[in-house]
Scaffold this motif. Structure first.
Motif, PDB file in Angstrom:
ATOM      1  N   GLU A   1     -52.500 -42.406  79.358  1.00  0.00           N
ATOM      2  CA  GLU A   1     -53.322 -43.400  78.442  1.00  0.00           C
ATOM      3  C   GLU A   1     -54.674 -42.504  78.180  1.00  0.00           C
ATOM      4  O   GLU A   1     -54.951 -42.543  76.737  1.00  0.00           O
ATOM      5  CB  GLU A   1     -53.750 -44.069  79.133  1.00  0.00           C
ATOM      6  N   ASN A   2     -55.225 -41.619  78.707  1.00  0.00           N
ATOM      7  CA  ASN A   2     -56.157 -40.756  78.312  1.00  0.00           C
ATOM      8  C   ASN A   2     -56.476 -39.713  79.103  1.00  0.00           C
ATOM      9  O   ASN A   2     -55.985 -39.343  80.323  1.00  0.00           O
ATOM     10  CB  ASN A   2     -57.495 -41.472  78.393  1.00  0.00           C
ATOM     11  N   ILE A   3     -57.452 -38.855  78.692  1.00  0.00           N
ATOM     12  CA  ILE A   3     -57.744 -37.511  79.636  1.00  0.00           C
ATOM     13  C   ILE A   3     -59.239 -37.424  79.467  1.00  0.00           C
ATOM     14  O   ILE A   3     -59.870 -37.551  78.191  1.00  0.00           O
ATOM     15  CB  ILE A   3     -57.258 -36.386  79.127  1.00  0.00           C
TER      16      ILE A   3
ATOM     17  N   ASN B   1     -70.051 -30.317  83.794  1.00  0.00           N
ATOM     18  CA  ASN B   1     -70.985 -30.150  84.839  1.00  0.00           C
ATOM     19  C   ASN B   1     -69.947 -29.965  86.224  1.00  0.00           C
ATOM     20  O   ASN B   1     -70.004 -28.913  87.000  1.00  0.00           O
ATOM     21  CB  ASN B   1     -72.070 -30.896  85.208  1.00  0.00           C
ATOM     22  N   ALA B   2     -69.190 -30.908  86.585  1.00  0.00           N
ATOM     23  CA  ALA B   2     -68.494 -30.918  87.756  1.00  0.00           C
ATOM     24  C   ALA B   2     -67.046 -30.036  87.442  1.00  0.00           C
ATOM     25  O   ALA B   2     -66.285 -29.468  88.445  1.00  0.00           O
ATOM     26  CB  ALA B   2     -67.621 -32.255  88.139  1.00  0.00           C
ATOM     27  N   GLN B   3     -66.736 -29.769  86.022  1.00  0.00           N
ATOM     28  CA  GLN B   3     -65.593 -28.936  85.781  1.00  0.00           C
ATOM     29  C   GLN B   3     -64.406 -29.333  86.228  1.00  0.00           C
ATOM     30  O   GLN B   3     -63.630 -28.654  86.982  1.00  0.00           O
ATOM     31  CB  GLN B   3     -65.969 -27.389  86.132  1.00  0.00           C
ATOM     32  N   ASN B   4     -63.963 -30.563  86.070  1.00  0.00           N
ATOM     33  CA  ASN B   4     -62.744 -31.041  86.220  1.00  0.00           C
ATOM     34  C   ASN B   4     -62.288 -31.818  85.238  1.00  0.00           C
ATOM     35  O   ASN B   4     -62.854 -32.118  84.126  1.00  0.00           O
ATOM     36  CB  ASN B   4     -63.014 -32.046  87.741  1.00  0.00           C
ATOM     37  N   VAL B   5     -61.021 -32.302  85.519  1.00  0.00           N
ATOM     38  CA  VAL B   5     -60.255 -33.088  84.300  1.00  0.00           C
ATOM     39  C   VAL B   5     -59.747 -34.208  84.919  1.00  0.00           C
ATOM     40  O   VAL B   5     -58.989 -34.270  86.184  1.00  0.00           O
ATOM     41  CB  VAL B   5     -59.387 -32.334  83.642  1.00  0.00           C
TER      42      VAL B   5
ATOM     43  N   ILE C   1     -57.900 -32.999  88.491  1.00  0.00           N
ATOM     44  CA  ILE C   1     -57.614 -31.735  88.905  1.00  0.00           C
ATOM     45  C   ILE C   1     -59.178 -30.953  88.824  1.00  0.00           C
ATOM     46  O   ILE C   1     -59.961 -31.088  87.970  1.00  0.00           O
ATOM     47  CB  ILE C   1     -56.807 -31.121  87.669  1.00  0.00           C
ATOM     48  N   TYR C   2     -59.366 -30.367  89.885  1.00  0.00           N
ATOM     49  CA  TYR C   2     -60.553 -29.599  90.181  1.00  0.00           C
ATOM     50  C   TYR C   2     -60.474 -28.064  90.431  1.00  0.00           C
ATOM     51  O   TYR C   2     -60.198 -27.651  91.599  1.00  0.00           O
ATOM     52  CB  TYR C   2     -61.022 -30.344  91.636  1.00  0.00           C
TER      53      TYR C   2
END
Length: 149
Positions: free
Chosen positions: A44-46, A51-55, A71-72
């Protein structure tokens, strides 16, 4: 993802393949991919958080199934929080492609369904998978069919 945080940016991604390509471009590595989804569940989305550098990738199904795949790359410098914790009913590990994946099963308060959380580290990147309204065997099939390049 419902948030008022101005640090969240939503790129124009129309497909799951483009989302994975965006992750490679943004972070410089090929992420572990989910190769199996239950029938009726679709990407559905991304969302990328600066700042947290995640997805975070979201998947939804016809019967209110949800999968949140986070994903971290810099997990040690970040943190994860959750306001309400459901009852932990089982905790175990699975080995997939020589990677140990920790799995927790929670009983969701109020509706007597289970929620599954899986976590693992691969090539110094931390991965978290949360699955709701999905049967246990389907959750395990998602985990077992993860693609580690």
């Amino acid at each position: 993802m419902d948030t008022d945080d101005d640090r969240i940016k939503e790129p124009d991604v129309v497909s799951e393949a483009e989302a994975y390509a965006q992750i490679e471009d943004e972070f410089g590595f090929v992420p572990v991919k989910l190769f199996y989804l239950p029938d009726g569940v679709e990407f559905e989305n991304i969302d990328f958080t600066d700042n947290a550098q995640n997805v975070c990738m979201g998947y939804c199904g016809e019967n209110q199934e949800t999968i949140v795949y986070t994903i971290y790359p810099n997990y040690r410098t970040g943190s994860i929080g959750r306001d309400v914790e459901d009852e932990l009913v089982d905790e175990y590990e699975k080995i997939v492609s020589d990677i140990t994946i920790g799995i927790k099963e929670y009983l969701v308060e109020g509706n007597q369904t289970s929620r599954y959380k899986a976590s693992f580290e691969y090539q110094n990147v931390h991965y978290f998978l949360e699955m709701s309204n999905i049967e246990k065997q389907e959750a395990e099939k998602i985990i077992e069919n993860s693609y580690f390049n």
